[in-house]
Write a protein that holds these residues in place. Structure first.
Motif, PDB file in Angstrom:
ATOM      1  N   LEU A  18       0.724  -1.058   0.096  1.00  0.00           N
ATOM      2  CA  LEU A  18       0.019  -0.058   0.114  1.00  0.00           C
ATOM      3  C   LEU A  18       0.904   1.307  -0.052  1.00  0.00           C
ATOM      4  N   LYS A  19       1.931   1.184   0.961  1.00  0.00           N
ATOM      5  CA  LYS A  19       2.730   2.311   0.865  1.00  0.00           C
ATOM      6  C   LYS A  19       3.414   2.949  -0.532  1.00  0.00           C
ATOM      7  N   LEU A  20       3.702   1.653  -1.209  1.00  0.00           N
ATOM      8  CA  LEU A  20       4.550   1.897  -2.254  1.00  0.00           C
ATOM      9  C   LEU A  20       3.522   2.304  -3.577  1.00  0.00           C
ATOM     10  N   GLN A  21       2.375   1.604  -3.402  1.00  0.00           N
ATOM     11  CA  GLN A  21       1.263   1.842  -4.255  1.00  0.00           C
ATOM     12  C   GLN A  21       0.977   3.582  -4.369  1.00  0.00           C
ATOM     13  N   LEU A  22       1.025   3.961  -3.090  1.00  0.00           N
ATOM     14  CA  LEU A  22       0.574   5.602  -2.706  1.00  0.00           C
ATOM     15  C   LEU A  22       1.538   6.480  -3.589  1.00  0.00           C
ATOM     16  N   PHE A  23       3.169   6.014  -3.088  1.00  0.00           N
ATOM     17  CA  PHE A  23       4.207   6.709  -3.554  1.00  0.00           C
ATOM     18  C   PHE A  23       4.170   6.616  -5.269  1.00  0.00           C
ATOM     19  N   ILE A  24       3.778   5.537  -5.832  1.00  0.00           N
ATOM     20  CA  ILE A  24       4.117   5.538  -7.036  1.00  0.00           C
ATOM     21  C   ILE A  24       2.984   6.455  -8.007  1.00  0.00           C
ATOM     22  N   THR A  25       1.779   6.244  -7.157  1.00  0.00           N
ATOM     23  CA  THR A  25       0.621   7.104  -7.952  1.00  0.00           C
ATOM     24  C   THR A  25       0.835   8.410  -7.674  1.00  0.00           C
ATOM     25  N   GLU A  26       1.477   8.853  -6.666  1.00  0.00           N
ATOM     26  CA  GLU A  26       1.706  10.225  -6.334  1.00  0.00           C
ATOM     27  C   GLU A  26       2.642  10.600  -7.535  1.00  0.00           C
ATOM     28  N   ARG A  27       3.854  10.174  -7.922  1.00  0.00           N
ATOM     29  CA  ARG A  27       4.712  10.523  -8.837  1.00  0.00           C
ATOM     30  C   ARG A  27       4.146  10.696 -10.129  1.00  0.00           C
ATOM     31  N   ILE A  28       3.275   9.785 -10.422  1.00  0.00           N
ATOM     32  CA  ILE A  28       2.412   9.565 -11.690  1.00  0.00           C
ATOM     33  C   ILE A  28       1.696  10.932 -12.014  1.00  0.00           C
ATOM     34  N   TRP A  29       0.549  10.936 -10.811  1.00  0.00           N
ATOM     35  CA  TRP A  29       0.029  12.248 -10.798  1.00  0.00           C
ATOM     36  C   TRP A  29       0.773  13.612 -10.855  1.00  0.00           C
ATOM     37  N   ASN A  30       1.850  13.737 -10.151  1.00  0.00           N
ATOM     38  CA  ASN A  30       2.762  14.891 -10.208  1.00  0.00           C
ATOM     39  C   ASN A  30       3.369  15.154 -11.488  1.00  0.00           C
ATOM     40  N   ALA A  31       3.438  14.172 -12.365  1.00  0.00           N
ATOM     41  CA  ALA A  31       4.006  14.375 -13.468  1.00  0.00           C
ATOM     42  C   ALA A  31       3.107  14.891 -14.671  1.00  0.00           C
ATOM     43  N   GLY A  32       1.802  14.936 -14.145  1.00  0.00           N
ATOM     44  CA  GLY A  32       0.560  15.699 -14.865  1.00  0.00           C
ATOM     45  C   GLY A  32       0.205  14.373 -15.886  1.00  0.00           C
ATOM     46  N   CYS A  33       0.192  13.076 -15.452  1.00  0.00           N
ATOM     47  CA  CYS A  33      -0.215  11.922 -16.176  1.00  0.00           C
ATOM     48  C   CYS A  33      -1.408  11.245 -15.526  1.00  0.00           C
ATOM     49  N   GLU A  34      -2.300  10.979 -16.234  1.00  0.00           N
ATOM     50  CA  GLU A  34      -3.507  10.254 -15.763  1.00  0.00           C
ATOM     51  C   GLU A  34      -3.423   8.516 -15.696  1.00  0.00           C
ATOM     52  N   ILE A  35      -3.640   7.901 -14.513  1.00  0.00           N
ATOM     53  CA  ILE A  35      -3.253   6.614 -14.358  1.00  0.00           C
ATOM     54  C   ILE A  35      -4.653   5.751 -14.957  1.00  0.00           C
ATOM     55  N   VAL A  36      -4.635   4.740 -15.646  1.00  0.00           N
ATOM     56  CA  VAL A  36      -5.916   4.250 -16.089  1.00  0.00           C
ATOM     57  C   VAL A  36      -5.507   2.732 -15.933  1.00  0.00           C
ATOM     58  N   PHE A  37      -6.297   2.251 -14.968  1.00  0.00           N
ATOM     59  CA  PHE A  37      -6.335   0.764 -14.903  1.00  0.00           C
ATOM     60  C   PHE A  37      -7.307   0.124 -15.667  1.00  0.00           C
ATOM     61  N   VAL A  38      -7.170  -1.037 -16.448  1.00  0.00           N
ATOM     62  CA  VAL A  38      -8.176  -1.784 -17.199  1.00  0.00           C
ATOM     63  C   VAL A  38      -9.453  -2.247 -16.279  1.00  0.00           C
ATOM     64  N   GLU A  39      -8.986  -2.777 -15.232  1.00  0.00           N
ATOM     65  CA  GLU A  39     -10.039  -3.579 -14.461  1.00  0.00           C
ATOM     66  C   GLU A  39     -10.707  -2.752 -13.223  1.00  0.00           C
ATOM     67  N   MET A  40     -10.237  -1.532 -13.078  1.00  0.00           N
ATOM     68  CA  MET A  40     -10.804  -0.738 -12.284  1.00  0.00           C
ATOM     69  C   MET A  40     -10.888   0.907 -12.439  1.00  0.00           C
ATOM     70  N   ASP A  41     -11.826   1.796 -12.015  1.00  0.00           N
ATOM     71  CA  ASP A  41     -11.563   3.037 -12.129  1.00  0.00           C
ATOM     72  C   ASP A  41     -11.074   3.764 -11.046  1.00  0.00           C
ATOM     73  N   VAL A  42     -10.248   4.927 -11.171  1.00  0.00           N
ATOM     74  CA  VAL A  42      -9.559   5.616 -10.071  1.00  0.00           C
ATOM     75  C   VAL A  42      -9.857   7.002 -10.590  1.00  0.00           C
ATOM     76  N   ASP A  43     -10.305   7.938  -9.699  1.00  0.00           N
ATOM     77  CA  ASP A  43     -10.898   9.119  -9.994  1.00  0.00           C
ATOM     78  C   ASP A  43     -10.222  10.106  -8.886  1.00  0.00           C
ATOM     79  N   PRO A  44      -8.912  10.631  -9.070  1.00  0.00           N
ATOM     80  CA  PRO A  44      -8.233  11.522  -7.851  1.00  0.00           C
ATOM     81  C   PRO A  44      -9.121  12.514  -7.416  1.00  0.00           C
ATOM     82  N   ASN A  45     -10.037  12.961  -7.735  1.00  0.00           N
ATOM     83  CA  ASN A  45     -10.674  14.105  -7.349  1.00  0.00           C
ATOM     84  C   ASN A  45     -12.278  13.617  -6.433  1.00  0.00           C
ATOM     85  N   ASN A  46     -12.187  12.204  -6.635  1.00  0.00           N
ATOM     86  CA  ASN A  46     -13.362  11.594  -5.871  1.00  0.00           C
ATOM     87  C   ASN A  46     -12.979  10.603  -4.626  1.00  0.00           C
TER      88      ASN A  46
END
Length: 420
Positions: free
Chosen positions: A113-141
């Motif tokens: 979990l800690k690593l997942q949050l760290f990687i996610t933060e890096r991707i969002w900070n780069a101005g990139c959208e994370i897209v998962f095929v098997e689930m949706d993630v909305d950073p504003n929800n």
């Protein structure tokens, strides 16, 4: 589609022109990961992950295959923060390559979990959208983020639970007198039907011959571990590894207490931390014992160990008197073996050392070819002058310390290209 298969030997340095081309042509980066366990248990494959990601990009975002870069990683653990392909994909995204980071499922991205949050933060900070095929993630929800974090916690829990259940099952099997799988033990065969060791008569006789040679000698000659390995090779006796007898192999065999009739399970424990396996030796009172066919008694085994210890003291060379700056820290660039202090060159008149050398430990390994007894050298390279090497390293270290800031920036920049 461009596909990058990145492993720990990947060292491609992007030119400015290459990076600019990727930034202008690539709209999405796919990250696909598979470990041996995942592929065996869940049927994951790199091809299916990429295919499903491409299908989503085309149907939902109208991104064609030629506008996609896929970075694939095989055999790496999901809780390892230093996966080479993941770091390569993250670095590319942070350079502005692609505006979508596509992964099949969150557990392909991380199983911590800690690593997942760290990687996610890096991707969002780069101005990139994370897209998962098997689930949706909305950073504003908030609810979407909660489910995403729960998914990460579940993945981490499942990994820990699987490891705990596996250990419990193996311990229970040992309590019932069975062995839950074992590496090759010379002199025995593993009976898969009954989970136990059975006698290999040919190798048993060879083992007893080795014991007799070490305790009583052969043809009036005292036998060391090296001479035992050489003699076995001359007699054409197959080695555990096939065509070569190693002195280290003979040592490992004659020092193993299993031949007294007891197999010990749980002498070591494999622990995982940040994707890395660490072998930890457990105290003797925690070992579990399983009876197996005995070849020698306890008294003979202790006599054998005392004899081996005596031979080791007699043949041990003198400790080097001069300091070796890199001893135990570096490896041979030719064969990968550890670098140790080698024999010095000496004055013919006085016997005093003239030059001291670093040597590859692979050159001194006692290896003998089965059938001929010919000694095989694992590494045939030359030695390195200790004074020249140490002086060069000290000069380099001093130059780095004189400009510490620029040196750290250079190391950090190089690391980002390969490892971050």
């Amino acid at each position: 589609m461009i596909t990058l298969a990145v492993d720990r030997n990947f060292g491609h340095e992007y030119s400015k022109q290459e990076l600019t081309h990727l930034m202008t042509s690539i709209k999405a980066v796919i990250y696909a990961r598979v470990s041996t366990q995942d592929q065996a248990k869940h049927g994951y494959s790199l091809e299916s992950q990429i295919a499903r990601s491409l299908e989503l990009l085309e149907t939902k975002y109208e991104i064609a295959d030629e506008d996609v870069l896929a970075v694939v990683e095989q055999g790496e653990m999901g809780d390892d923060p230093n996966r080479p392909a993941l770091n390569q994909a993250l670095w590319l995204v942070e350079q502005g390559v692609g505006n979508k980071f596509v992964v099949l499922h969150p557990d392909r991205l991380a199983r911590d979990l800690k690593l997942q949050l760290f990687i996610t933060e890096r991707i969002w900070n780069a101005g990139c959208e994370i897209v998962f095929v098997e689930m949706d993630v909305d950073p504003n929800n908030p609810e979407s983020l909660l489910l995403y974090n729960i998914q990460g916690a579940i993945a981490q829990y499942n990994k820990a639970k699987i490891l705990a259940n596996s250990k419990r099952g193996r311990r229970a099997k040992v309590m019932n007198g069975k062995i839950p799988g074992v590496r090759r033990i010379y002199g025995y065969c593993f009976d898969k039907a009954n989970d136990t060791l059975v006698v290999n008569e040919v190798e048993r006789d060879v083992y007893l011959m080795m014991v007799d040679w070490i305790l009583r000698g052969k043809d009036g000659r005292q036998m060391t571990l090296t001479s035992v390995a050489r003699e076995l090779s001359l007699l054409g006796i197959p080695a555990p590894s096939g065509d070569k007898w190693y002195q280290a192999t003979v040592s490992r065999i004659v020092k193993n207490p299993v031949y007294t009739g007891t197999f010990y399970y749980g002498k070591t424990e494999c622990r995982q931390r940040a994707g890395r396996k660490e072998i930890v030796r457990r105290p003797a009172h925690e070992w579990q014992s399983v009876p197996v066919p005995a070849y020698i008694d306890e008294k003979t085994f202790h006599q054998l160990q005392e004899r081996i210890s005596l031979l080791g003291r007699r043949n041990r060379g003198a400790k080097p008197k001069a300091p070796y700056l890199l001893k135990g820290l570096v490896r041979c660039g030719r064969c990968g073996a550890a670098v140790v202090a080698g024999a010095p060159s000496r004055d013919k008149q006085t016997g005093e050392p003239i030059y001291r050398y670093y040597a590859c430990s692979g050159k001194g390994r006692k290896i003998f070819e089965v059938g001929t007894g010919r000694q095989v050298h694992a590494c045939a390279g030359r030695n390195w002058r200790q004074d020249v090497v140490d002086d060069y390293v000290w000069r380099f270290v001093c130059s780095c310390l004189a400009e510490a800031r620029s040196a750290l920036e250079q190391i950090w920049g190089s690391g980002r290209k390969r490892f971050v």
